[in-house]
Design an enzyme around this catalytic site. Structure first.
Site, short mmCIF file in Angstrom:
data_model
loop_
_atom_site.label_atom_id
_atom_site.label_comp_id
_atom_site.label_asym_id
_atom_site.label_seq_id
_atom_site.Cartn_x
_atom_site.Cartn_y
_atom_site.Cartn_z
N HIS A 366 0.83 -1.20 0.00
CA HIS A 366 0.00 0.00 0.00
C HIS A 366 0.87 1.25 0.00
CE1 HIS A 366 0.74 1.08 4.27
NE2 HIS A 366 0.75 -0.24 4.48
N CYS A 385 3.60 -4.75 6.58
CA CYS A 385 3.19 -4.43 5.21
C CYS A 385 4.38 -3.96 4.38
CB CYS A 385 2.13 -3.33 5.23
SG CYS A 385 0.56 -3.85 5.95
#
Length: 436
Positions: A366, A385
């Site tokens: 992301h 992430c």
């Protein structure tokens, strides 16, 4: 088995015997053969000779001991005939059967007769079930499947070898909804996915007989790649080849679960053929040693981006991951990864852009938050992430989709589990095909 009273064309018989006079004896026909009996009682009564003269004088009374012995009658020669063939009926399912598998082929068979008419209909009404009569007329078999949760009435008419009409009726009921088992496949029929997408089958009921279920699912691919099943739980199984699917190939899945017993009396309720297409090869290699993502399309390097990965406390897993889904914009909550307010790593609900999910546990590719942009390519600051620049995250979002592969290197943290997303490719093939 209770059957409908049989109809008989012949006239009523006296106590089940047929009597024919033969000279002074009678032939008694019984089930299965012919025998000889003495004359009926009324033929043994003394008869006066016919005469036109006045009645003869009465005979003097005598006691029983004085009565003369009757003259013995000669024994007739028996009449020999072949015994009639026994008549019997076989029914599938049996009368009043309950919970019948709808894949059962309903049938009627007769011995010593030929079928003249058979009808199988739902008791509540509807179209009769089609069937086929054998060449010799002794068997009728349904050629259509039965329906779930339905009571059926099976009626037949036959004529036996003696020319007598026979008939009967039976009833049975098929599997009720409580024992009807469904299944679903991901990706959906007609989907186009990346080469790393395993096939996942989810069942509405626990599967006890795994061999029966696996045998009812046939997977073929235009690339000719063989594959194997791997069970995650009693209700979930995955299928993949040894290596990634070939690009631009067609995967055909024939699911023939109708009538398959999952175990515990749970019966599969459908058959279906589904196809899935793969597109070109797309691989993103994320290296913690260089803090970069290299994107390969059809094996050729297309783009390189700086990234940030998980910290030592929240490391990113190594190995292969597969993109599961993505969001142009979504909200991350620390509670989803087990953090509560007051925890050192807690963060308030945060909106992120161009987020592509890699795991059920919350790993995404992301756009990094503005405060984390300076960390890209230099230091890890995420909770596991892969953070990217706005340009990099949008590129990845537009280029990668479900089934495309991300490989993470050099985090010194074990590979993602097979059940945490699609970690299937981290399971060695020998282990995959030899699952206990």
């Amino acid at each position: 088995m209770r059957m409908k009273q049989e109809s008989r064309a012949a006239a009523p018989r006296r106590k089940g015997w047929t009597i024919a006079a033969i000279g002074t004896a009678a032939v008694v026909v019984v089930a299965g053969g012919v025998g000889i009996a003495t004359a009926p009682p009324w033929e043994n009564q003394a008869q006066e000779p016919a005469t036109s003269s006045p009645a003869a004088a009465p005979r003097p009374a005598t006691s029983a001991s004085e009565a003369p012995e009757p003259t013995p009658r000669p024994t007739p020669t028996p009449i020999r005939t072949a015994p009639a063939e026994d008549y019997s009926v076989g029914l599938t399912p049996t009368n009043e059967a309950f919970g019948v598998n709808p894949d059962t082929a309903a049938a009627v068979t007769v011995t010593g007769a030929t079928l003249e008419a058979v009808e199988l209909v739902p008791r509540a009404g509807g179209t009769p079930v089609a069937g086929e009569l054998s060449d010799d007329g002794t068997a009728w078999t349904a050629t259509e499947r039965l329906a779930f949760n339905t009571e059926y009435v099976l009626s037949y008419a036959a004529r036996d070898s003696a020319g007598q009409d026979r008939s009967g009726t039976s009833t049975f009921s098929t599997v009720e909804p409580a024992n009807e088992a469904d299944a679903a496949m991901f990706p959906l029929d007609g989907s186009t996915v990346g080469t790393g997408q395993p096939l996942e089958f989810t069942f509405s009921e626990p599967v006890v007989d795994r061999d029966a279920v696996e045998g009812a699912i046939t997977v073929t691919s235009s690339s000719g790649q063989p594959g194997a099943f791997y069970w995650l739980t009693d209700t979930t199984v995955r299928y993949r080849p040894e290596t990634f699917w070939a690009p631009n190939s067609t995967i055909t899945v024939d699911v023939d679960l109708f009538g398959v017993d999952y175990g515990n009396g749970m019966i599969g309720n459908f058959d279906r053929t589904m196809t899935v297409q793969t597109h070109n090869t797309r691989l993103a290699v994320v290296d913690n040693a260089t803090k970069t993502m290299e994107v390969y399309l059809d094996g050729k390097l297309d783009r390189t981006f700086p990234v940030t990965l998980g910290t030592d406390e929240w490391p990113s897993t190594e190995g292969y991951m597969v993109v599961m889904e993505h969001y142009e914009s979504t909200r991350f909550r620390a509670e989803s990864i087990g953090l509560e307010p007051g925890d050192p790593a807690y963060y308030p609900p945060t909106v992120v852009n161009h987020a592509s999910r890699l795991s059920n546990g919350g790993a995404f590719v992301h756009e990094a938050l503005p405060a984390a942009q300076v960390a890209l390519g230099n230091v890890n600051v995420s909770h596991g992430c892969i953070g990217m620049s706005p340009e990099g995250a949008e590129y990845f979002y537009n280029t990668f989709g479900p089934g495309d592969v991300v490989q993470i290197l050099n985090t010194d943290y074990g590979p993602m589990y097979v059940w945490d997303g699609f970690g299937d490719w981290n399971v060695p093939w020998t282990e995959w095909v030899n699952q206990p």
